[in-house]
Structures are given as C-alpha cells and as structure tokens.
Design a protein around this motif. Structure first.
Motif, short mmCIF file in Angstrom:
data_model
loop_
_atom_site.label_atom_id
_atom_site.label_comp_id
_atom_site.label_asym_id
_atom_site.label_seq_id
_atom_site.Cartn_x
_atom_site.Cartn_y
_atom_site.Cartn_z
N TYR A 43 61.43 -4.18 -26.56
CA TYR A 43 60.28 -3.81 -25.74
C TYR A 43 60.68 -3.68 -24.27
CZ TYR A 43 56.99 -4.98 -29.56
OH TYR A 43 56.28 -5.02 -30.73
N SER A 44 61.56 -4.56 -23.82
CA SER A 44 61.93 -4.58 -22.41
C SER A 44 62.60 -3.29 -21.97
CB SER A 44 62.86 -5.77 -22.13
OG SER A 44 63.15 -5.88 -20.75
N THR A 45 63.10 -2.51 -22.92
CA THR A 45 63.69 -1.21 -22.58
C THR A 45 62.68 -0.33 -21.86
OG1 THR A 45 64.95 -1.41 -24.65
CG2 THR A 45 65.05 0.70 -23.51
N LEU A 46 61.39 -0.52 -22.14
CA LEU A 46 60.35 0.29 -21.51
C LEU A 46 60.23 0.00 -20.02
CD1 LEU A 46 57.57 0.02 -24.26
CD2 LEU A 46 59.27 1.84 -23.94
N ARG A 48 62.87 -0.08 -18.06
CA ARG A 48 63.99 0.57 -17.40
C ARG A 48 63.49 1.79 -16.62
NH1 ARG A 48 69.03 -1.15 -19.57
NH2 ARG A 48 70.02 0.82 -19.03
N GLY A 49 64.12 2.02 -15.46
CA GLY A 49 63.59 2.99 -14.51
C GLY A 49 63.45 4.40 -15.01
N ALA A 50 64.44 4.90 -15.75
CA ALA A 50 64.36 6.29 -16.21
C ALA A 50 63.22 6.49 -17.19
CB ALA A 50 65.68 6.70 -16.86
N ILE A 51 62.98 5.50 -18.06
CA ILE A 51 61.90 5.62 -19.03
C ILE A 51 60.54 5.45 -18.36
CG2 ILE A 51 60.77 4.37 -20.92
CD1 ILE A 51 63.30 4.25 -22.39
N SER A 52 60.40 4.44 -17.53
CA SER A 52 59.07 4.16 -16.97
C SER A 52 58.73 5.05 -15.78
CB SER A 52 58.99 2.68 -16.54
OG SER A 52 59.88 2.40 -15.47
N ARG A 53 59.73 5.67 -15.16
CA ARG A 53 59.45 6.53 -14.01
C ARG A 53 59.63 8.00 -14.33
NH1 ARG A 53 63.45 6.12 -9.08
NH2 ARG A 53 62.69 3.96 -9.07
N TRP A 54 60.84 8.38 -14.74
CA TRP A 54 61.15 9.81 -14.84
C TRP A 54 60.69 10.44 -16.14
CZ3 TRP A 54 61.37 11.29 -10.32
CH2 TRP A 54 62.10 10.64 -9.33
N MET A 55 60.62 9.67 -17.21
CA MET A 55 60.16 10.28 -18.45
C MET A 55 58.74 10.82 -18.35
SD MET A 55 60.68 8.92 -22.34
CE MET A 55 59.27 7.79 -22.32
N TRP A 96 67.76 10.00 -21.46
CA TRP A 96 68.60 10.03 -22.67
C TRP A 96 69.24 8.66 -22.87
CZ3 TRP A 96 70.56 13.90 -26.16
CH2 TRP A 96 71.74 13.55 -26.83
N ASN A 97 69.90 8.14 -21.85
CA ASN A 97 70.61 6.87 -21.95
C ASN A 97 69.68 5.72 -22.28
OD1 ASN A 97 73.25 7.75 -21.49
ND2 ASN A 97 73.03 7.65 -19.27
N ASP A 98 68.55 5.64 -21.58
CA ASP A 98 67.66 4.51 -21.76
C ASP A 98 67.04 4.50 -23.16
OD1 ASP A 98 68.25 3.61 -19.28
OD2 ASP A 98 66.28 3.98 -18.38
N ASN A 99 66.73 5.66 -23.69
CA ASN A 99 66.19 5.70 -25.06
C ASN A 99 67.24 5.25 -26.06
OD1 ASN A 99 63.29 6.77 -25.40
ND2 ASN A 99 64.12 8.09 -23.81
N TYR A 100 68.49 5.60 -25.82
CA TYR A 100 69.53 5.13 -26.74
C TYR A 100 69.84 3.65 -26.53
CZ TYR A 100 70.48 9.45 -29.16
OH TYR A 100 70.35 10.55 -29.99
N PHE A 132 59.18 0.26 -35.43
CA PHE A 132 58.21 1.00 -34.60
C PHE A 132 58.87 1.45 -33.31
CE2 PHE A 132 55.34 1.10 -31.01
CZ PHE A 132 54.36 1.97 -31.44
N MET A 133 59.55 0.53 -32.63
CA MET A 133 60.13 0.88 -31.34
C MET A 133 61.26 1.90 -31.49
SD MET A 133 58.36 -0.61 -29.06
CE MET A 133 59.42 -0.30 -27.65
N ARG A 134 62.07 1.76 -32.55
CA ARG A 134 63.11 2.76 -32.76
C ARG A 134 62.50 4.14 -32.95
NH1 ARG A 134 67.55 1.98 -37.47
NH2 ARG A 134 65.76 2.40 -38.84
N SER A 135 61.42 4.20 -33.70
CA SER A 135 60.77 5.49 -33.92
C SER A 135 60.18 6.02 -32.61
CB SER A 135 59.67 5.36 -34.98
OG SER A 135 58.58 4.59 -34.51
N LEU A 136 59.70 5.15 -31.75
CA LEU A 136 59.16 5.58 -30.45
C LEU A 136 60.25 6.22 -29.60
CD1 LEU A 136 56.78 5.57 -28.39
CD2 LEU A 136 57.61 3.33 -27.63
N PHE A 137 61.41 5.57 -29.55
CA PHE A 137 62.51 6.13 -28.76
C PHE A 137 62.97 7.47 -29.35
CE2 PHE A 137 63.26 1.43 -28.05
CZ PHE A 137 62.69 1.43 -26.79
N TYR A 138 63.02 7.57 -30.66
CA TYR A 138 63.41 8.85 -31.26
C TYR A 138 62.33 9.91 -31.08
CZ TYR A 138 67.91 7.69 -33.28
OH TYR A 138 69.24 7.38 -33.43
N PHE A 139 61.06 9.49 -31.03
CA PHE A 139 59.99 10.45 -30.75
C PHE A 139 60.21 11.07 -29.37
CE2 PHE A 139 55.79 11.65 -29.16
CZ PHE A 139 55.26 12.35 -30.23
N HIS A 140 60.59 10.26 -28.39
CA HIS A 140 60.88 10.80 -27.07
C HIS A 140 62.06 11.77 -27.12
CE1 HIS A 140 59.20 6.73 -25.45
NE2 HIS A 140 58.23 7.58 -25.72
#
Length: 504
Positions: A43-46, A48-55, A96-100, A132-140
């Motif tokens: 969950y804490s991956t969310l 990270r700056g690229a996901i929470s800001r730039w995505m 890309w990096n943060d989702n992986y 669930f979270m893995r599927s969320l990252f792959y959805f992105h």
C-alpha cells in the motif's frame, strides 16, 4: 605506509559483516506480523511521488478535461501536446518504475506469506490484498503503456522478462481480482479502514472488464455492488462535497481510496506530527495543481469547456448544479462571481482580476482547511473509486447489453443527489446511442478531475484530433500511436526482450 596498508587489509573482512539490525528475506517472513507489514509496504507504494503526483497528470491533464500552462515546457510537450521526444522523460519513467516497485512488493507477499504459520483467514486476506494491489498497478501500466512485462514472482536483477500482450495482462488482472474478491471482507473497522475490500476488488474488476468492452462480464460484479450485498455497504453521500474533504474520508460512498496522512517531512518541519523517519505519507499533487500566485504551482489545470457542461441544466429548484463549485476553483466558484469567490485567503478578483478565464481542479485540494497555500504532504485521501462511479459504470454496461430502460435507474440516483431531475423524466426513451451520449455528459459532471477521463475516452473510441476544439493539444494526436506511452528506452537498453509500442 606499508604498515598502514597491511592493517587496513587485515581489517577489511572484519568490517564486511551483516548488520544485525537490518531485516533480510531469510529472517523476515516468519510471523503474522511480518505478513501484515509486508502487505502494508505494498500500500505504501501509493505514497511514492511519481504515482501520487505525476500519474494523475497523465490520466487527467493529458485528457481533454485538463491542460498545462507550466513554465516547464517538458510537461507541456510530454503530457499536454503529445510531442514526446524523450522516451525516458522522468515523470513518465517514474510512474513506470513506481508501479513495478508495487508489483515487486506484492509478489514478495504472494511468494512468502503462504509459508507462514498464521490464522488462515488472516493469511487469505493478506494474500487477497496483495492480489488486489498487484492488479491495481497492472491496471495503471496496461492503460498507460499497453503491452508491458508481466512479472508474477519476486524479481531478481538478472530477470529480463519479455513484453506481454495486453490481453495477457488483462487476463492476469481479472484472475487476481476474482481471487481477491473471494477472500476479502466486505468492510473493515478501526486502523484497518482503507484496506482493499471485496467491493473494491469487484469495482476494479468491473473497470477492467469495461475497459476491454467486456460489458456482459462487467455486469456480474456491478450487479453485486448495485443490487446485491454491496447495497448494504455503499450508498451516495447526501452532500457531494463530502467526498473530497479530510473530515469525511472513508465514507459510505468510498469503494476504494488511497490513504494519505500529514507527517513531518524534511523540508516541511512546521507540520506537527513529531515523527523521526522523515518519510512523506502525504501527496504532493495539490501543490502542483493549486492556483498560482501563492497557493500552488498550477502545473496542471482544467479546460473551460468542462465548466459549461455543468451549466447545461439547472436543479429542480432552479439552482446551479452544486457539483460545479465542489469540482473547480474559477471566477464563479461562488455563483455571485469573482468578488465573492475565495481562493484560499483572497477573492478571485484580488488575485486574478475579473477577466481571468482559468479554471483549477478542486477535488484534491485542501482549501477547506488550509487558508494560505498547499504543502507537499497533503493528507487528503484520493477517492479512487466512488459508488457514484460504480452506478454509472453499471448504467453503461446495461445500456451496452440491451437493457437501456433498466440503466436509467442508476443514472437517476446520481442525478438526484445533485438535485437534478431524473433522466427518466427529462429524457425518456433514449436509444442506445443517445443514452451513451448522455452518459458521457453524466460522467464528466460527476467525475471530472478524478482520474477517469482518459480511460473513458479510450473506451469510447473518442481519443483523437477531433478533441482539438476542446483541447488544442489533441491536434497533434496520432491514432494508433498516442493511445499509449512509449516504453522507456532505458528499460529496452537494459532488457532487449522488451518490444517498443507501435509507431514509436
């Protein structure tokens, strides 16, 4: 000198020892507490700056509802105007990096937790959360890049996975979410609020089906949410604005929201949570989309045409649609105009005059409690999937499968909350095509600035130069190319098994 060299050489092996205070794979995945901490890291991956800001920029600002006037020309070229020349553009590459990173963490949970001796119900829940979270990252990844590497076990630096077709990525998302929905609880309480639920898995599964235009399959999870046990958990909040305030997070309309928190950060130590780790558990997005001249940087903002969508009809008591003021800051957020519209601590007229036509997305902002400006660690949760979105998805799936008359019911619920007349009264008897056209209006007025617009346009086949009158950047849009971002070239240099996207 010789003596010193010998002494240093003799000490070298003694200094190269394991740190007993640093957790390793061999000693960590042993207890139920380790399992929970492991999934918490996913969950804490969310944060990270690229996901929470730039995505959000790529889903909102790149779509026709958003635009950029940033002094950073690279943002405009890469996000707004489809002039991508740097395939390693940092903001995109970071996403890309943060989702992986998130996928790696989820895979660690899925590889190690099955071997832990712990309560079986809790174990299955943790595994369901990781799926669930893995599927969320792959959805992105699949909606931003299309064909991407599919990695389902804990990776190593030597791995060079091939590009997987979108169909395979979607199939894995469907599998993960179906399995997650079977073991996740309907609700949580206390400190567990915000974890993935059965309803969250069903809603994201419905999004995955819808995005592939698998409308018949989407009916199953959507029906469970709109007509089945989901009705005992979810409902629309009476006040639309409550969906975007820190005082009403994790409410009955929230199907899944990203949890943010205010804490001490290295550059913003005026905030009062006395933590010592200096990690940022908040979102920096508000600082980059808040109005300029004090509150924020305004690297991203809204196009004016979206405001006009809200003005097409009034409520049943002849008032303006209340969702407009909740969604945007502009010269008439207060219906009386720029002299009464307050932008943080000043009126719109004081800040920008009376002729300024710019519009800023409001839903992520903190102007309801921060009076001067935005910080880089916003605690305001992102309501990633709301029940209103579920109802509109259900209406779309019903319409696409020949049940247009039944679909009216779910649009009516959303409209009535806003004070508008029932669609079944205002526009009865619409054809399938007419109903979809109306639904496009309903989704932009209900969900504008929440990150759904790009995928909506892609699903409807509306991405293309025809959007240029609304958003001039689309004049550069090439069909068959710009629907997806280019695979970062640096990744292809490292991994020759990756294939570049078409026409890049």
């Amino acid at each position: 000198m010789i003596a010193v060299s010998l002494a240093l050489g003799g000490c070298e092996k003694e200094l190269d020892i394991e740190n007993p205070n640093q957790a390793t794979v061999e000693v960590f995945w042993k207890t139920a507490d380790d399992a929970v901490k492991g999934v918490n890291a996913v969950y804490s991956t969310l944060h990270r700056g690229a996901i929470s800001r730039w995505m959000p920029f790529y889903y909102i600002i790149r779509a026709d509802e958003g635009t950029s006037r940033s002094p950073n020309v690279n943002l405009i070229n890469n996000m707004q105007d489809f002039r991508i020349t740097d395939y390693n553009f940092g903001e995109a590459y970071g996403i890309w990096n943060d989702n992986y990173v998130g996928i790696f963490r989820a895979n660690q949970v899925l590889d190690n937790v099955p071997n832990i001796t712990m309560d079986e119900t809790q174990k299955q829940r943790v595994l369901g959360e990781a799926k669930f979270m893995r599927s969320l990252f792959y959805f992105h990844l699949v909606t931003l890049w299309g064909n991407v590497p599919l990695m389902l076990t804990t990776s190593t630096p030597a791995d060079k996975p091939p590009t997987s077709p979108q169909a395979d990525v979607w199939a894995q998302i469907e599998k993960d979410l179906t399995e997650a929905a079977a073991v996740l609880p309907l609700t949580y309480t206390g400190a567990d609020l915000g974890r993935a639920t059965k309803g969250a898995a069903q809603a994201l599964l419905a999004k995955a089906y819808l995005q592939q235009r698998k409308f018949t399959q989407a009916l199953v999870p959507l029906q469970a949410l709109a007509e089945g046990e989901g009705k005992s958990v979810y409902s629309l909040m009476p006040n639309y604005r409550d969906n975007f305030l820190i005082t009403s997070e994790n409410n009955r309309e929230s199907v899944f929201e990203w949890q943010f928190a205010l804490n001490l950060t290295e550059n913003h130590d005026d905030d009062i949570d006395p933590r010592v780790d200096n990690l940022n558990y908040g979102s920096s997005l508000p600082k980059f989309i808040a109005p300029p001249g004090g509150p924020g940087f305004s690297d991203g903002e809204a196009n004016r045409w979206v405001v006009r969508e809200f003005l097409q009809e009034e409520t049943t008591n002849n008032q303006r649609d209340p969702r407009l003021a909740a969604s945007f800051l502009y010269d008439s957020t207060d219906v009386r105009g720029p002299e009464f519209t307050v932008i943080y601590d000043q009126t719109f007229r004081e800040r920008y005059g009376v002729d300024n036509q710019r519009v800023w997305f409001r839903k992520f902002l903190n102007d309801h409690w921060r009076t001067v400006d935005e910080a880089f660690n916003s605690p305001n949760n992102w309501r990633y999937i709301r029940y209103a979105d579920v109802l509109l998805m259900y209406a779309e799936a019903l319409n696409e499968t020949g049940s247009t008359a039944q679909a009216y019911t779910y649009v009516d619920q959303v409209r009535q909350r806003a004070g508008l007349a029932k669609l079944s009264d205002a526009k009865p008897g619409l054809t399938k095509e007419q109903f979809l056209a109306q639904l496009k209006h309903e989704r932009i007025t209900e969900l504008s600035g929440e990150g759904h617009r790009w995928n909506d346009l892609a699903r409807w086949g509306d991405l293309g130069p025809a959007l240029a009158p609304r958003d001039p950047g689309f004049a550069n849009f090439e069909k068959g190319k710009h629907e997806f971002l280019p695979i970062p070239q640096q990744e292809r240099d490292i991994n020759p098994n990756l294939t570049q996207n078409p026409n890049w």
